[in-house]
Design a protein around this motif. Sequence first.
Motif, PDB file in Angstrom:
ATOM      1  N   LEU A 175      -0.904   0.137  -0.366  1.00  0.00           N
ATOM      2  CA  LEU A 175      -0.656  -0.875  -1.238  1.00  0.00           C
ATOM      3  C   LEU A 175       0.622  -0.223  -1.887  1.00  0.00           C
ATOM      4  CD1 LEU A 175      -1.220  -3.874  -2.044  1.00  0.00           C
ATOM      5  CD2 LEU A 175      -2.080  -2.395  -4.169  1.00  0.00           C
ATOM      6  N   PHE A 176       1.890  -1.412  -1.128  1.00  0.00           N
ATOM      7  CA  PHE A 176       3.452  -1.487  -1.995  1.00  0.00           C
ATOM      8  C   PHE A 176       3.872  -2.135  -1.114  1.00  0.00           C
ATOM      9  CE2 PHE A 176       1.801   3.359  -1.151  1.00  0.00           C
ATOM     10  CZ  PHE A 176       2.633   4.253  -1.705  1.00  0.00           C
ATOM     11  N   PRO A 177       4.913  -2.796  -1.714  1.00  0.00           N
ATOM     12  CA  PRO A 177       6.005  -3.945  -1.158  1.00  0.00           C
ATOM     13  C   PRO A 177       6.523  -3.282  -0.415  1.00  0.00           C
ATOM     14  CG  PRO A 177       6.304  -3.632  -3.658  1.00  0.00           C
ATOM     15  CD  PRO A 177       5.002  -2.161  -3.466  1.00  0.00           C
ATOM     16  N   ASN A 178       6.634  -4.089   0.712  1.00  0.00           N
ATOM     17  CA  ASN A 178       7.158  -3.863   1.607  1.00  0.00           C
ATOM     18  C   ASN A 178       8.343  -5.055   2.732  1.00  0.00           C
ATOM     19  OD1 ASN A 178       6.948  -3.742   4.676  1.00  0.00           O
ATOM     20  ND2 ASN A 178       4.890  -3.032   4.831  1.00  0.00           N
ATOM     21  N   SER A 179       9.433  -4.243   3.100  1.00  0.00           N
ATOM     22  CA  SER A 179      10.568  -5.527   2.984  1.00  0.00           C
ATOM     23  C   SER A 179      10.189  -5.667   4.290  1.00  0.00           C
ATOM     24  CB  SER A 179      12.164  -4.839   3.109  1.00  0.00           C
ATOM     25  OG  SER A 179      12.067  -3.451   3.834  1.00  0.00           O
ATOM     26  N   ASP A 180       9.446  -5.428   5.417  1.00  0.00           N
ATOM     27  CA  ASP A 180       9.382  -5.462   7.143  1.00  0.00           C
ATOM     28  C   ASP A 180       7.850  -6.575   6.501  1.00  0.00           C
ATOM     29  OD1 ASP A 180      10.254  -7.167   8.785  1.00  0.00           O
ATOM     30  OD2 ASP A 180      10.333  -4.941   9.902  1.00  0.00           O
ATOM     31  N   PRO A 181       7.471  -6.782   6.279  1.00  0.00           N
ATOM     32  CA  PRO A 181       5.757  -7.745   6.233  1.00  0.00           C
ATOM     33  C   PRO A 181       5.516  -7.779   8.034  1.00  0.00           C
ATOM     34  CG  PRO A 181       6.730  -9.118   5.130  1.00  0.00           C
ATOM     35  CD  PRO A 181       7.888  -7.937   5.228  1.00  0.00           C
ATOM     36  N   ASN A 209       3.157  -7.720  -0.889  1.00  0.00           N
ATOM     37  CA  ASN A 209       4.517  -8.163  -2.282  1.00  0.00           C
ATOM     38  C   ASN A 209       4.536  -9.004  -3.224  1.00  0.00           C
ATOM     39  OD1 ASN A 209       6.075  -6.612  -0.087  1.00  0.00           O
ATOM     40  ND2 ASN A 209       6.583  -8.112   0.980  1.00  0.00           N
ATOM     41  N   TRP A 210       3.579 -10.147  -2.979  1.00  0.00           N
ATOM     42  CA  TRP A 210       3.321 -11.247  -4.117  1.00  0.00           C
ATOM     43  C   TRP A 210       2.263 -10.104  -5.057  1.00  0.00           C
ATOM     44  CZ3 TRP A 210      -1.848 -12.315  -5.596  1.00  0.00           C
ATOM     45  CH2 TRP A 210      -2.238 -13.351  -6.385  1.00  0.00           C
ATOM     46  N   LEU A 211       1.814  -8.833  -4.919  1.00  0.00           N
ATOM     47  CA  LEU A 211       0.497  -8.626  -5.901  1.00  0.00           C
ATOM     48  C   LEU A 211       1.359  -7.165  -6.357  1.00  0.00           C
ATOM     49  CD1 LEU A 211      -2.528  -8.388  -7.194  1.00  0.00           C
ATOM     50  CD2 LEU A 211      -3.172  -7.114  -5.015  1.00  0.00           C
ATOM     51  N   GLY A 230      -3.493   5.538   0.645  1.00  0.00           N
ATOM     52  CA  GLY A 230      -4.791   6.107   0.061  1.00  0.00           C
ATOM     53  C   GLY A 230      -4.769   5.507  -1.180  1.00  0.00           C
ATOM     54  N   MET A 231      -3.371   4.590  -0.809  1.00  0.00           N
ATOM     55  CA  MET A 231      -3.346   4.090  -2.380  1.00  0.00           C
ATOM     56  C   MET A 231      -3.690   2.182  -2.095  1.00  0.00           C
ATOM     57  SD  MET A 231      -1.394   5.952  -4.601  1.00  0.00           S
ATOM     58  CE  MET A 231      -0.098   4.484  -5.008  1.00  0.00           C
ATOM     59  N   GLY A 232      -4.075   2.826  -3.379  1.00  0.00           N
ATOM     60  CA  GLY A 232      -4.836   0.868  -3.642  1.00  0.00           C
ATOM     61  C   GLY A 232      -4.530   0.568  -4.683  1.00  0.00           C
ATOM     62  N   THR A 233      -4.675  -0.635  -6.067  1.00  0.00           N
ATOM     63  CA  THR A 233      -4.909  -1.553  -6.868  1.00  0.00           C
ATOM     64  C   THR A 233      -4.551  -0.402  -7.839  1.00  0.00           C
ATOM     65  OG1 THR A 233      -7.216  -1.961  -6.976  1.00  0.00           O
ATOM     66  CG2 THR A 233      -5.478  -3.557  -5.698  1.00  0.00           C
ATOM     67  N   GLY A 290       2.556   3.278 -14.313  1.00  0.00           N
ATOM     68  CA  GLY A 290       2.820   3.049 -15.825  1.00  0.00           C
ATOM     69  C   GLY A 290       1.512   2.940 -16.939  1.00  0.00           C
ATOM     70  N   GLY A 291      -0.244   2.452 -15.698  1.00  0.00           N
ATOM     71  CA  GLY A 291      -0.466   1.774 -16.462  1.00  0.00           C
ATOM     72  C   GLY A 291      -1.326   1.910 -16.318  1.00  0.00           C
ATOM     73  N   TYR A 292      -2.782   1.854 -16.556  1.00  0.00           N
ATOM     74  CA  TYR A 292      -3.802   2.207 -16.532  1.00  0.00           C
ATOM     75  C   TYR A 292      -5.057   1.344 -15.780  1.00  0.00           C
ATOM     76  CZ  TYR A 292      -5.950   1.310 -21.242  1.00  0.00           C
ATOM     77  OH  TYR A 292      -6.276   0.625 -21.971  1.00  0.00           O
ATOM     78  N   ALA A 293      -5.943   1.876 -14.744  1.00  0.00           N
ATOM     79  CA  ALA A 293      -6.611   0.684 -14.082  1.00  0.00           C
ATOM     80  C   ALA A 293      -8.263   1.244 -14.144  1.00  0.00           C
ATOM     81  CB  ALA A 293      -5.924   0.722 -12.707  1.00  0.00           C
ATOM     82  N   LEU A 294      -9.117   0.349 -13.697  1.00  0.00           N
ATOM     83  CA  LEU A 294     -10.791   0.895 -13.374  1.00  0.00           C
ATOM     84  C   LEU A 294     -10.856  -0.028 -12.148  1.00  0.00           C
ATOM     85  CD1 LEU A 294     -12.425   0.846 -16.558  1.00  0.00           C
ATOM     86  CD2 LEU A 294     -11.689   3.136 -15.658  1.00  0.00           C
ATOM     87  N   THR A 295     -11.670   0.739 -11.545  1.00  0.00           N
ATOM     88  CA  THR A 295     -12.342  -0.077  -9.899  1.00  0.00           C
ATOM     89  C   THR A 295     -13.489  -0.255 -10.651  1.00  0.00           C
ATOM     90  OG1 THR A 295     -11.037   0.538  -8.314  1.00  0.00           O
ATOM     91  CG2 THR A 295     -12.985  -0.100  -7.818  1.00  0.00           C
ATOM     92  N   LEU A 296     -14.729  -0.744 -10.888  1.00  0.00           N
ATOM     93  CA  LEU A 296     -16.024  -1.882 -11.184  1.00  0.00           C
ATOM     94  C   LEU A 296     -16.716  -1.806  -9.880  1.00  0.00           C
ATOM     95  CD1 LEU A 296     -18.015  -1.424 -13.183  1.00  0.00           C
ATOM     96  CD2 LEU A 296     -17.643  -3.741 -13.676  1.00  0.00           C
TER      97      LEU A 296
END
Length: 319
Positions: free
Chosen positions: A85-91, A100-102, A187-190, A198-204
Amino acid sequence: MNSANQLQLKSIQYCGLNSSLKLIVTGAVHGNETCGTKAILRVIQELEDGKLLIQNGLVTFVPVTNPLAYAIGERAGERNLNRDLFPNSDPQNFEDRVANWLCPLLAQHDVLLDLHSFNAASEPFVMVGPRNNDGPLEPFKHEEQERALARRLGVRRFVDGWLRTYGDGVQRRMSDSSELQTVLRYGMGTTEYMRSTGGYALTLECGQHNDPQAPEVAYRAILNTLAFLGLIDAPTPELIAPENMEALSMVAVYDKQHADDTFSRNWSSFDPVKQGEEIGRRIDGTPVLAEFDGRILFPDSAAGANSEWYYLTRPNPSF
């Protein structure tokens, strides 16, 4: 099947009159995991009806994060949105365009609550990030805040170690460092992306996909999060006491080598396993045995070749 060109992306935002942190709540990152969508829409309706009021800060709701997967009722549309999950200049596909939106939307917030469900019957649990660290894999500095929120979502099980475990598995199979970094991106997700900004996050993980209680778990978690973070005027949610918790660390991931590798029984997440116990068999009949005592996590009998089959966890007494 819905055409991707006929779909749109949608978020709903409420802002209090007093400045505070910014929360984002996402549902249906995987299209067949609808409990978060139902819970988010329920909370939005209560906000619209005046039963709830955002007094402080800002909350953004994304009821359906992956509308293509949601429309077809599948985990993914054209690929798994919750990987790479990364921005992609060539989707190249629908999920690239969602990313690219998320990704910029996530980066505008301080905290993420990502609502999911799972295949096999089991109880809900929350996946948390790493300890505070300055390492190269997943540097992080909000351990205390993230784990304090995790213990107020209303579930008793906590799992950490996702990206570390995934990375260890990749490193065992690869020696080329440039290729390694490319694969580690998968391996990178939301939540991992949120932490990288710089934030923090939880998957429930709110329960089994079709469990009628899963939307209730998600709904309660949203309200508890809003209350704990001070966005609504409500009592601070009760802290799960240590004696009522079960904390586990993901230790190892095991892949299917062939699509016809099979489990030896119908495993469910958190089933206990003993060292040497047979988990499954390869297509040639070779048994796959548990390497240590622990619990199985995310067993996926429908996994394809060269994809994640199951994980093993160990107790984490230092959570």
